[in-house]
Each structure stands twice: as structure tokens, then as C-alpha cells.
Design an enzyme around this catalytic site. Structure first.
Site, PDB file in Angstrom:
ATOM      1  N   HIS A 124       0.826  -1.220   0.000  1.00 20.93           N
ATOM      2  CA  HIS A 124       0.000   0.000   0.000  1.00 20.93           C
ATOM      3  C   HIS A 124       0.856   1.264   0.000  1.00 20.93           C
ATOM      4  CE1 HIS A 124       0.217  -0.234   4.569  1.00 20.93           C
ATOM      5  NE2 HIS A 124       0.406   1.059   4.385  1.00 20.93           N
ATOM      6  N   ASP A 126      -5.527  -6.537  -7.200  1.00 15.14           N
ATOM      7  CA  ASP A 126      -6.925  -6.904  -7.423  1.00 15.14           C
ATOM      8  C   ASP A 126      -7.852  -6.504  -6.279  1.00 15.14           C
ATOM      9  OD1 ASP A 126      -8.999  -8.071  -8.950  1.00 15.14           O
ATOM     10  OD2 ASP A 126      -8.843  -9.947  -7.840  1.00 15.14           O
ATOM     11  N   SER A 128       4.464   1.522   8.252  1.00 13.23           N
ATOM     12  CA  SER A 128       4.097   0.552   7.216  1.00 13.23           C
ATOM     13  C   SER A 128       5.316   0.115   6.423  1.00 13.23           C
ATOM     14  CB  SER A 128       3.102   1.171   6.228  1.00 13.23           C
ATOM     15  OG  SER A 128       1.862   1.390   6.826  1.00 13.23           O
TER      16      SER A 128
END
Length: 351
Positions: free
Chosen positions: A173, A217, A302
Site C-alpha cells: 500500500h 486486485d 508501514s
């Protein structure tokens, strides 16, 4: 008889409630599966520190000139791919990944300084349970700070870690937005920078990265916790590092300690200092392919390493991905199976 029936109804309802409770997962966090992706808000170029602005202007970017091929990729084709397929920032797709060529025993010797008694770590995490690291010593000098240009002129801080001289693993991400199906424009990287604002080790910029079709996806990057099993990516850089982590794809057990490391940003943190949080693995079964931990994970961490010292080596076993919206648990992409195979494949690609 009627009295018996009246008295039986509350008992019957109570039994139904008890049965219903026990068919739910044992941990309360399973009821709410919404997660918080760990980067909040974009930073405009003008709001970056002046020294960072100047470095961005002067630093040429490694890799493909742009990521338009990935930006314009056919999403219908993505849906037909095996979930483990590798997708490059140049739009290339590899569906059949070879098995790793080398053993995972490529880490450095572990440090006893990070081994601790975990008896007091079994409860849920403590918010802001972060401690400043010794960022110039191993393994902290193998952690990277990333400044990702998500859209032209807008940035997010992320973290990552080296797994060889020129490959950084991070969260998917950080480099790709599944909500808008757009890849990162550019990625600025520094190995283990400190609070002075000047790079201590290697730094540069790159547009060369890989993600997996399972992540591309996904319909929404702020989806369910179960999506974190796809939340990993590799970034190739143009300058060699002297330090990197080994990775371990087995022997992960609930109750063992884990350290979450990275560069938190937002609130009281400005991504200038590296922190770690000590916790334990609370579950490896609640979510497939995910380590549920009591370590505290803040925005900006992250992509950083979830690691420990076991069986003689310091090694990463997960990739910082997300927290529950109330920060009661943190979740790391577990390095195992096809996830491990993809990471090794990316690591061994030629420059």
C-alpha cells in the site's frame, strides 16, 4: 404446562446466545475486521523539510522513466491471474515464479540484547509503546525510511528494510493505491537516517518496484484485515547497502516476542527518528498469512520489519501492514509459502 413454557423461553434464548457466542472466533477483535492502513494524509512538497526538498530536486531516479504501463494495466487481465503473480512497475507480469535458489540461512548472527522475558507482553498492546532505536547498529541500520510520491507533488512517509545490497521490502500500500489503481510516481529512500536531517548512509530515488496481483486486485486499500496477506512489495535501488536482514519463513509461534520497527509519522512523530515496539505474536491462525501481534504500529511504520532473534539469527518474519482502527492489535504480512517465494524471487532479480 403453560407456566413451564413461559419459564422455558428465557432459558432457550439464553442457550441460543451462548451457542452463538461460541461459534464466533475466540478473540473479540475478530468481530470487527476493519483495519487502519498506516499512512494518514498526504504531505505536499512545500511542507517537506527544506533539506528534503533540495535532495528531491537534485536526485535522479533509478529504474523505468515512468510507471504509466502499470497505471494503465488491464484490470480484467489482473483478475484472471494467479494471486501469486509478480507485477513490475514497468508493467511486466510473471505468473510462474521459480522456487528459491538459496537457503533462507542468510541472516546475520542474532543479538542477545533483544531477547526479553515475554511474560508481561501477553496482553493487548500499549498505545505509543515506542522506544527510540540505536539506528546506527545492526539490525537497525538495515531499516529504510521511504518518502513515496503517491501522486505528483503529494507524498507519504513509509518504512522498509533491506534483504540484500539493493532490494528493500515494504508494504504494497506504500507503492500502489488499490482504491484508485494508481502506482507511486517516485520513491525516495534512505538507509537508517537519523534526526539530523542529513542522510547517514545510502540514499537515492527509484521507480523500480514489484507488487503482487493479489494486492492489485483488491477493491479498497482500507479493506479487511485478511487483505494484509497481500500487502507486500519490493523496491530495487541503485546504490548498495552494507547491511541487510535475513528472513525466516518458518518456526513462527504464538507467545514469542516480536519487534516492530520503522519511522512513525503524524501527531508527535515527524518520521525523523527510528522507533521500535516490543510485543508478542498473539496469533498465527486468526487470519491466514498474517501475524497478529501486540506490538504497537504507528502511521509511517508501514513496510518496516517485524522481526526477532531465534535459532541463531536475527531475521524478519513479517512486514508491518495495519492496525485495528482502535489500535488494539497490529498485523504483519507473514513471510511464508508463496509470499516468501516471491520475496526471494524479487531479491534475486538482476539489477
Amino acid at each position: 404446562m403453560k407456566g413451564f413454557m413461559r419459564n422455558s423461553i428465557p432459558i432457550l434464548l439464553l442457550l441460543i446466545l451462548i451457542v452463538s457466542f461460541h461459534v464466533l472466533p475466540s478473540n473479540a477483535q475478530q468481530v470487527n475486521t476493519s483495519k487502519t492502513v498506516l499512512h494518514k494524509g498526504e504531505i505536499e512538497f512545500k511542507d517537506l523539510p527544506k533539506e528534503v526538498q533540495e535532495r528531491i530536486k537534485k536526485t535522479p531516479s533509478y529504474g523505468p522513466e515512468n510507471t504509466d504501463a502499470l497505471k494503465n494495466i488491464d484490470m480484467k487481465k489482473i483478475k484472471e491471474l494467479p494471486k501469486h503473480s509478480s507485477i513490475g512497475s514497468d508493467g511486466s507480469i510473471v505468473t510462474d515464479l521459480p522456487k528459491p535458489k538459496v537457503s533462507e540461512k542468510n541472516g546475520f548472527l542474532g543479538s542477545d540484547n533483544e531477547k526479553m522475558d515475554t511474560k508481561n507482553l501477553l496482553n493487548s498492546l500499549v498505545p505509543n509503546n515506542l522506544e527510540i532505536t540505536h539506528h546506527t547498529t545492526y539490525p537497525y541500520n538495515a531499516v529504510a525510511r521511504l518518502l513515496v510520491e503517491k501522486t505528483p507533488g503529494n507524498y507519504n512517509w513509509c518504512s522498509g528494510f533491506y534483504i540484500d545490497r539493493n532490494t528493500i521490502i515494504t508494504a504494497a500500500h506504500c507503492v500502489y493505491n488499490t482504491t484508485t489503481n494508481t502506482p507511486a510516481v517516485n520513491i525516495e529512500y534512505e538507509r537508517s537516517p537519523g534526526p539530523t536531517g542529513n542522510p547517514l548512509y545510502e540514499f537515492g530515488a527509484t521507480k523500480k518496484f514489484w507488487i503482487n496481483s493479489g494486492y492489485v486486485d483488491l477493491p479498497n486499500e482500507n479493506g479487511n484485515i485478511s487483505d494484509s496477506k497481500y500487502d507486500f512489495a519490493a523496491v530495487q535501488v541503485g546504490k548498495d547497502s552494507a547491511n541487510w536482514f535475513g528472513i525466516r519463513n518458518s518456526n513462527h509461534q504464538p507467545g514469542e516476542q516480536i519487534l516492530l520497527t520503522g519511522y512513525p509519522s503524524g501527531g508527535e512523530y515527524d518520521a525523523s527518528i527510528q522507533y521500535k515496539s516490543l510485543g508478542v505474536i498473539s496469533s498465527i491462525e486468526n487470519y491466514n498469512g498474517i501475524l497478529q501481534t501486540t506490538g504497537y504500529m504507528h502511521d509511517g511504520m508501514s513496510g518496516g520489519p517485524s522481526w526477532n532473534t531465534k535459532v541463531g539469527t536475527t531475521a524478519v518474519i513479517g512486514i508491518n501492514s495495519a492496525s485495528l482502527s482502535d489500535y488494539s492489535y497490529s498485523f504483519s504480512t507473514r513471510i511464508e509459502g508463496s509470499t516468501y517465494d516471491r520475496i526471494i524471487y524479487w531479491r534475486d532479480l538482476p539489477d
